[in-house]
Design a protein around this motif. Structure first.
Motif, PDB file in Angstrom:
ATOM      1  N   HIS A 266       0.818  -1.210   0.000  1.00  0.00           N
ATOM      2  CA  HIS A 266       0.000   0.000   0.000  1.00  0.00           C
ATOM      3  C   HIS A 266       0.854   1.265   0.000  1.00  0.00           C
ATOM      4  N   SER A 270      -0.760   2.276  -6.108  1.00  0.00           N
ATOM      5  CA  SER A 270      -1.946   3.135  -6.059  1.00  0.00           C
ATOM      6  C   SER A 270      -2.859   2.757  -7.206  1.00  0.00           C
ATOM      7  N   CYS A 271      -4.081   3.259  -7.158  1.00  0.00           N
ATOM      8  CA  CYS A 271      -5.083   2.931  -8.187  1.00  0.00           C
ATOM      9  C   CYS A 271      -5.427   4.185  -8.981  1.00  0.00           C
ATOM     10  N   ARG A 272      -5.793   3.961 -10.217  1.00  0.00           N
ATOM     11  CA  ARG A 272      -6.254   5.063 -11.048  1.00  0.00           C
ATOM     12  C   ARG A 272      -7.506   4.617 -11.792  1.00  0.00           C
ATOM     13  N   PHE A 278      -4.387   9.520  -9.087  1.00  0.00           N
ATOM     14  CA  PHE A 278      -4.117   8.272  -8.394  1.00  0.00           C
ATOM     15  C   PHE A 278      -4.660   8.360  -6.966  1.00  0.00           C
ATOM     16  N   VAL A 279      -5.215   7.261  -6.492  1.00  0.00           N
ATOM     17  CA  VAL A 279      -5.726   7.205  -5.126  1.00  0.00           C
ATOM     18  C   VAL A 279      -4.970   6.107  -4.379  1.00  0.00           C
ATOM     19  N   PRO A 280      -4.794   6.264  -3.060  1.00  0.00           N
ATOM     20  CA  PRO A 280      -4.015   5.295  -2.286  1.00  0.00           C
ATOM     21  C   PRO A 280      -4.640   3.901  -2.330  1.00  0.00           C
ATOM     22  N   ALA A 281      -3.776   2.889  -2.219  1.00  0.00           N
ATOM     23  CA  ALA A 281      -4.221   1.503  -2.144  1.00  0.00           C
ATOM     24  C   ALA A 281      -3.958   0.979  -0.731  1.00  0.00           C
ATOM     25  N   LYS A 282      -4.827   0.153  -0.249  1.00  0.00           N
ATOM     26  CA  LYS A 282      -4.680  -0.457   1.068  1.00  0.00           C
ATOM     27  C   LYS A 282      -4.628  -1.970   0.914  1.00  0.00           C
ATOM     28  N   CYS A 290      -9.077  -0.069  -2.995  1.00  0.00           N
ATOM     29  CA  CYS A 290      -9.019   1.332  -3.385  1.00  0.00           C
ATOM     30  C   CYS A 290     -10.438   1.901  -3.368  1.00  0.00           C
TER      31      CYS A 290
END
Length: 301
Positions: A266, A270-272, A278-282, A290
């Motif tokens: 994480h 990241s995700c798009r 881009f948004v953070p990934a967990k 995401c």
């Protein structure tokens, strides 16, 4: 006259190399000379330095500098020395006649009398005249090491922006810098106190390698480093769920696939969604999570 048995004369400028007889005159009309080889004077080409390397070294000195010189033969019997950092303190040179080379060991930088960046001068002294030949600029660098690489891992496809942190990087301002990923060399840039570069493609599969910084043309100097960068297989998506969400965003999406289980994934993945930011990934048990952002007007999934 410099003594009862000696006089000094300024040599006139000539247009070409030549050997001439030297005579003396007390009235401008009558000239006295022996007419033998002992009264001949040779006009020769002034030596030229064609290369000097390396052009950088540590402030504590000790680096061997090699000068390639042409037209040096007439001056080999003279005292030859090097001057570093704009100083007038000579460093004795070693002459390699066979290879037309001159060697000098860079002295320690003395801040009171020397500059960190200045031309090296070759001094040729025949006990009567001294010729100083400017060569290449030499830069003293404070001892530096690489301490950290961030992120410490990336895809084997390369392209990861890497920040290299270390000690005394600020003294490298204006120099050519490179990152060395194992034996692969890529360009680098100094920004503030850190060095940035992008990881090259790696064809050897997953592997952890040492990353360091090279300085100067053809990486004349390589910094000590124990920092590593781990190449991992490139992530791929096999499934996302759910596959729809509202335009306002906020939908939690689970992504599964290959090579998503990077250590602390994480932090680096990241995700798009379409052309959005881009948004953070967990990291979750079966993949990554995401949260979808609001839909942009020109976004496509």
């Amino acid at each position: 006259s410099i003594s009862p048995n000696a006089v000094s004369c300024m040599v006139p400028k000539v247009a070409h190399v030549d050997v001439v007889n030297v005579t003396l005159s007390v009235d401008g009309e009558r000239h006295l000379g022996t007419g033998n080889n002992h009264s001949q004077f040779a006009f020769v080409v002034e030596p030229q330095v064609t290369s000097a390397a390396p052009s950088i070294g540590w402030t504590n000195g000790g680096d061997l500098i090699t000068f390639e010189v042409v037209d040096m033969a007439p001056f080999y019997s003279s005292t030859i020395s090097c001057l570093f950092g704009g100083s007038n303190d000579p460093v004795k040179a070693v002459i390699d006649i066979e290879n037309s080379s001159i060697y000098c060991v860079a002295p320690e930088l003395k801040k009171e009398t020397m500059e960190e960046r200045a031309l090296i001068e070759l001094s040729i002294d025949d006990s009567i005249n001294t010729i100083r030949i400017p060569t290449k600029e030499y830069t003293y660098i404070h001892p530096s090491i690489v301490t950290k690489i961030e992120p410490p891992l990336g895809s084997i496809r390369g392209g990861s922006l890497v920040k290299v942190t270390g000690v005394n990087f600020s003294s490298m301002t204006g120099l050519s810098l490179f990152c060395l990923f194992g034996n692969d060399v890529v360009g680098a840039a100094l920004q503030g106190d850190d060095i940035f570069c992008r990881s090259p493609e790696w064809r050897g599969g997953s592997k952890k390698i040492i990353v360091s910084v090279g300085i100067g043309n053809n990486t004349e100097m390589v910094l000590e480093s124990h920092a590593t960068f781990e190449y991992l297989n490139h992530p791929s998506i096999s499934q996302i769920r759910p596959r729809f969400g509202t335009p306002g965003g906020g939908t939690a999406v689970i992504i599964t696939g290959n090579a998503l289980a990077w250590m602390d994934a994480h932090k680096y993945l990241s995700c798009r969604f379409g052309n959005s930011s881009f948004v953070p990934a967990k990291a979750v048990e079966d993949g990554l999570l995401c949260v979808s952002p609001p839909l942009m007007s020109d976004a496509s999934m």
